[in-house]
Design a protein around this motif. Structure first.
Motif, PDB file in Angstrom:
ATOM      1  N   ARG A   1       0.850  -1.182   0.000  1.00  0.00           N
ATOM      2  CA  ARG A   1       0.000   0.000   0.000  1.00  0.00           C
ATOM      3  C   ARG A   1       0.889   1.236   0.000  1.00  0.00           C
TER       4      ARG A   1
ATOM      5  N   VAL B   1      -6.179  -7.560   3.009  1.00  0.00           N
ATOM      6  CA  VAL B   1      -7.316  -7.602   2.096  1.00  0.00           C
ATOM      7  C   VAL B   1      -8.467  -8.429   2.650  1.00  0.00           C
TER       8      VAL B   1
ATOM      9  N   GLY C   1     -12.172  -7.564   2.299  1.00  0.00           N
ATOM     10  CA  GLY C   1     -12.258  -6.135   2.529  1.00  0.00           C
ATOM     11  C   GLY C   1     -13.545  -5.528   2.014  1.00  0.00           C
TER      12      GLY C   1
ATOM     13  N   ASP D   1     -12.379  -2.281   2.797  1.00  0.00           N
ATOM     14  CA  ASP D   1     -11.958  -1.602   1.569  1.00  0.00           C
ATOM     15  C   ASP D   1     -13.135  -0.818   1.009  1.00  0.00           C
TER      16      ASP D   1
ATOM     17  N   GLY E   1     -12.303   0.740  -2.469  1.00  0.00           N
ATOM     18  CA  GLY E   1     -12.421  -0.179  -3.593  1.00  0.00           C
ATOM     19  C   GLY E   1     -13.860  -0.439  -3.966  1.00  0.00           C
TER      20      GLY E   1
ATOM     21  N   ALA F   1      -5.365  -2.721  -5.888  1.00  0.00           N
ATOM     22  CA  ALA F   1      -5.047  -1.387  -5.385  1.00  0.00           C
ATOM     23  C   ALA F   1      -5.009  -0.367  -6.501  1.00  0.00           C
TER      24      ALA F   1
ATOM     25  N   HIS G   1      -9.177  -8.751  -5.194  1.00  0.00           N
ATOM     26  CA  HIS G   1     -10.507  -9.323  -5.032  1.00  0.00           C
ATOM     27  C   HIS G   1     -11.056  -9.751  -6.390  1.00  0.00           C
TER      28      HIS G   1
ATOM     29  N   ARG H   1      -8.377   3.145   7.331  1.00  0.00           N
ATOM     30  CA  ARG H   1      -7.762   1.827   7.368  1.00  0.00           C
ATOM     31  C   ARG H   1      -6.861   1.651   8.590  1.00  0.00           C
TER      32      ARG H   1
END
Length: 950
Positions: free
Chosen positions: A289, A319, A327, A373, A376, A408, A466, A841
């Protein structure tokens, strides 16, 4: 470098040199000797006739012809397969690819080729090596690689993006394959190691390397990954050596050294306390990240997460949770939890506090926040709505979508047919089948409907991205595996579909499964049916109604109807069948789906249906998605995790809120006047906006939590080293939770990490933060972050204060007896809602602290307002009401206080503005939400009074 490591390296170089020389002697030296000694071994026709028709006196023909020919054949038998095996061995070294297994007769040659390449790698200074004999892929290559996704069509067309090229073999290691002995010691991998060589050195035979592999698969490595392929190990990783033995004294090289600083070892008696057993079932998957880039506003002030590195934060970019929640699902669950707490805070009365979850549920919440996430999920949602807006605007049929890969770098969309999407979409394949969407892109289609409401996340690929599929496109998903694991996977799918942000129109039917979800998780999308016999006639009637409605409206399909501005909703029907689906019912259900293709239906079952997708559950963590052929790390929610999750949600829906034990409960203002008692002799004071410079100066570190989070440090006289990425967060945590144990510390910062991995990050973060904070100017100086002591735990020096500690000192334990000037001074410390500006996060531990601060500040604001209102001190009353409203706009007490302050001044315009602002806020909070009865009564009475006496 230790002497042992130097000796080990020299031994490897000598052995590698000997290997190269031996192979060279066989490949080049043997034919040279044959040529020198025997010359041309092939006889002329006359010589062959003579040898066959007369005795071989002296053995000239045997020694000069037959024996050399046998030598040449033996040389060719070894050399030619050996040379053919070298390219495979080179690919194995460069990319970590598993070499093709040679026929049994050529295994020796293949092993020799691998040994030669491995020896050359060692001589050239390779950074990693595989288990058997070849070099491993570099960490960045492994992190970026994943299997190509094949399109579900008869042409077996395959799609790939630049980030989806290559191949990573993910081993399926079951618990039954693990060694029975629990005795082992650890060894750290160094450059050039292979599991084969380690087994030969530690266990006496290289063939025993599978024992080391099986004993090490669940170790969370420093980069967040785990050993999943015996041919792929990296320097710095740790392996378990079965059998008794002392730890090997070897250290791994530091790949990215931090700025020079003293190394402070963790005391020998400092251990990580165990996590709840139900939530510590799986290890962590990590991905890289980006570092935070925010700069401090001034030299001595460090804002939250503004460090120049992420020292101690290698485990933050997960994740999925340790229990298997991705996530994306974590973000959906947290959105539900946040909405519940907003409603709970909306109902809160003065002096009350929100119901807190138990420790196990709190730990799960920290895990969800650590993995969530939401960015995302928002990227996917924006992208698919942009596709809908483009298709509607251009009249283009909605393209079939069969998979989404969320990494990401943003989501990548895999379509069934070539498309031409507008910017900011970018093509990622030459055939226009794969398109990417940039993260955090501007939302140009917020009002557009989501055209793919049945997107479902199945798990993560080997690179940690994912993987989602569009159930409506596949129509059927067959889940195959063990019963308990299937239940955990289906539970995760149910939660995903119930909480996903992009399922605007989705009806979910669960057949034969438990209805054990908390009511808060239902969201009105789920219905439960006991048997498949009950489902089939209901489903047939519903699909028939949808077909007839489509025909009457002139639509060819549900997807077309969604893109039109139709007043009707066209939901996708998703059916999850847990049990009771035999061959006959499966045939009936498949026929029903096949004849309702345009009605928007998909079925997830444990029985194969149609030509849909198949999710093969290989073990507790790994699965394969067919016909795509993609290895996945499973998303799942076990029965134990679901129980804890329900307790977490139940605490956020508790109808009765616990009283505040530190403050007396005060009454609410009445429409005609405020009934708080005024403090005797309280002066009327003109109040200005709270100062942004509130605090006690920089004589010692001063932490600001009541607004944007920052830390003021005293002038050290010399340049201060770079701030740790989570240094301010650590100071805030220890300030609010002094004497934290190692287990509490690890659970707060790395709730999804195994204790061993968290220990390493804990040491780095505390060492760096200690050196960054410095020490007091007393004699002798005291470190602002003392070393860990078992009896004291982790704590800060008492000289470090905060606006929150000053606030509490001013208010005291009972705010009803505190002086009004002290309450005013406390409210002046407030610069906004607590913990503003933190990265979601991180700071997974702070949300319950934030709720406590919000409630306490709101109560102080209401108390001061009551006193000032009774004393007709309008400026102070308005200030108190404003602070309360800024800190907690969800609760209507502060709104009513603002209205009362406007009424007291007879300010009609301001009163109406406050009412309009409240209505807009309630609509944004929950569409159609009405003010509380007390608020509405105040609005009505206030308007009557203002009309009667303008």
């Amino acid at each position: 470098m230790t002497p042992e490591r130097m000796a080990h390296g020299m031994r490897r170089i000598i052995a590698s040199t000997a290997s190269v020389l031996a192979v060279a002697a066989l490949v080049v030296g043997a034919p040279a000797i044959l040529v020198v000694l025997a010359g041309n071994p092939f006889p002329s026709w006359d010589r062959l006739t003579e040898a066959l028709s007369s005795p071989d006196y002296g053995g000239r023909f045997f020694l000069g012809t037959v024996l050399p020919l046998v030598g040449w054949v033996a040389w060719a038998f070894f050399t030619l397969p050996f040379l053919a095996a070298i390219p495979d061995a080179v690919r194995h070294v460069r990319h970590g690819a598993t070499a093709r297994r040679a026929p049994a007769v050529f295994r020796v040659q293949q092993a020799a080729a691998a040994a030669l390449v491995s020896a050359v790698v060692v001589l050239l200074g390779a950074v990693s090596a595989p288990a058997s004999s070849a070099g491993a892929a570099s960490a960045p290559a492994v992190a970026a690689a994943t299997d190509a996704v094949a399109a579900p069509s008869t042409s077996s067309r395959s799609l790939s993006t630049p980030s989806m090229t290559g191949s990573v073999a993910v081993a399926a290691v079951s618990a039954g394959q693990r060694p029975s002995s629990l005795e082992f010691h650890q060894r750290v991998i160094v450059s050039g190691d292979t599991l084969w060589d380690i087994a030969a050195e530690e266990l006496g035979a290289g063939q025993r390397y599978p024992e080391i592999f099986d004993a090490s698969t669940r170790i969370v490595q420093p980069d967040g990954r785990r050993l999943a392929d015996p041919d792929l190990i990296l320097p710095g990783w740790t392996v378990h050596i079965p059998g008794p033995g002392a730890p090997t004294e070897r250290t791994a090289p530091v790949q990215n050294p931090a700025p020079a600083e003293p190394t402070v070892p963790l005391p020998a008696d400092e251990t990580i306390e165990p996590f709840p057993a139900e939530l510590d079932e799986q290890s962590l998957l990590g991905v890289d990240r980006a570092d935070p880039t925010a700069e401090p506003t001034q030299d001595s002030a460090y804002v939250a997460d503004s460090g120049t590195d992420l020292e101690g934060d290698e485990l933050a970019g997960v994740v999925r949770t340790a229990g298997g929640i991705s996530g994306v699902l974590a973000a959906g669950l947290l959105a539900v939890l946040a909405a519940l707490r907003l409603h709970q805070r909306h109902r809160r009365r003065a002096g009350q506090r929100l119901q807190l979850p138990d420790e196990q549920a709190s730990h799960l919440e920290r895990q969800l926040r650590d993995a969530g996430d939401d960015a995302g999920s928002a990227d996917v949602d924006r992208a698919v709505r942009a596709i809908a807006a483009w298709a509607s605007r251009t009249g283009t049929p909605l393209p079939g979508l069969y998979a989404v890969r969320l990494a990401a770098a943003g989501p990548a969309f895999f379509f069934a047919d070539p498309v031409q999407l507008p910017a900011p979409f970018e093509p990622a394949s030459d055939d226009d089948l794969v398109w990417t969407y940039p993260p955090n892109a501007e939302d140009h289609a917020r009002a557009a409907v989501n055209p793919y409401p049945s997107l479902l996340l199945l798990g993560q690929d080997p690179a940690g991205a994912h993987i989602l599929i569009d159930l409506e496109h596949w129509r059927a998903l067959h889940v195959h595996g063990g019963t308990s694991l299937i239940e955990a996977v289906l539970t995760a799918m149910t939660l995903e579909l119930a909480t996903t942000p992009w399922a605007d129109d989705l009806h979910l039917t669960v057949v034969g499964g438990h209805s054990g979800l908390a009511d808060a998780l239902d969201a009105g999308r789920i219905r439960y049916i006991d048997t498949i016999e009950t489902l089939l006639p209901m489903l047939r009637a519903e699909l028939s109604d949808i077909g007839q409605a489509l025909e009457r409206a002139g639509y060819a399909s549900v997807t077309q109807a969604r893109l039109d501005e139709s007043p009707e909703t066209w939901p996708t029907q998703i059916v999850i069948v847990h049990s009771g689906l035999d061959d006959q019912h499966a045939h009936t259900l498949a026929d029903l789906i096949a004849h309702s293709r345009n009605a928007g239906i998909a079925v997830i079952a444990t029985h194969p249906l149609l030509e849909g997708a198949r999710l093969r559950l290989r073990d507790e963590e790994h699965a394969s998605l067919d016909p795509v052929g993609l290895d996945l790390c499973l998303q799942q929610v076990s029965a134990e995790v679901l129980t804890v999750l329900n307790r977490l949600m139940d605490a956020a829906t508790a109808p009765s809120l616990r009283p505040d034990v530190t403050a007396a409960v005060t009454s609410l203002p009445s429409p005609s006047g405020h009934d708080h008692a005024a403090e005797p002799g309280a002066p009327a004071t003109e109040v200005t906006v709270p100062s942004q410079e509130a605090g006690i100066g920089t004589a010692a570190p001063y932490l600001r939590l009541l607004g944007p989070v920052s830390l003021d440090l005293p002038d050290a006289g010399t340049p201060r080293q770079a701030a740790p990425g989570r240094g301010v967060e650590l100071v805030a945590y220890l300030h609010l939770h002094p004497h934290a144990s190692t287990g509490q510390f690890a659970s707060a910062f790395w709730p999804n990490a195994a204790p061993q991995a968290a220990s390493m990050s804990m040491r780095k973060l505390t060492n760096h933060t200690r050196n960054w904070l410095g020490a007091t100017d007393t004699d002798p100086p005291r470190s602002y972050l003392p070393r860990y002591e078992p009896a004291e735990g982790y704590r800060l020096d008492l000289g470090i204060r905060s606006d929150w500690s000053d606030f509490q000192d001013l208010v005291g334990t009972d705010l009803t007896v505190a002086g009004s000037d002290d309450l005013l001074a406390a409210l002046r410390l407030v610069r906004g809602q607590p913990f503003t500006g933190i990265k979601q996060r991180f700071w997974a531990w702070c949300h319950l602290d934030m709720e406590e601060m919000i409630a306490r500040i709101s109560d102080v604001a209401d108390e001061l307002f009551g006193r000032a209102y009774a004393a007709r001190d309008h400026a102070r009353a308005q200030f108190a009401a404003t602070v309360g409203n800024v800190v907690d706009p969800v609760n209507e007490i502060a709104w009513r206080n603002l209205m009362l302050s406007a009424l007291a001044k007879g300010d009609v315009d301001r009163f109406e503005r406050i009412v309009a602002d409240l209505e807009r806020y309630l609509d944004s909070f929950d569409e159609g939400y009405e003010p509380e009865p007390e608020t509405q009564a105040l609005i009505d009475e206030g308007r009557r009074e203002l009309v009667a006496d303008p």
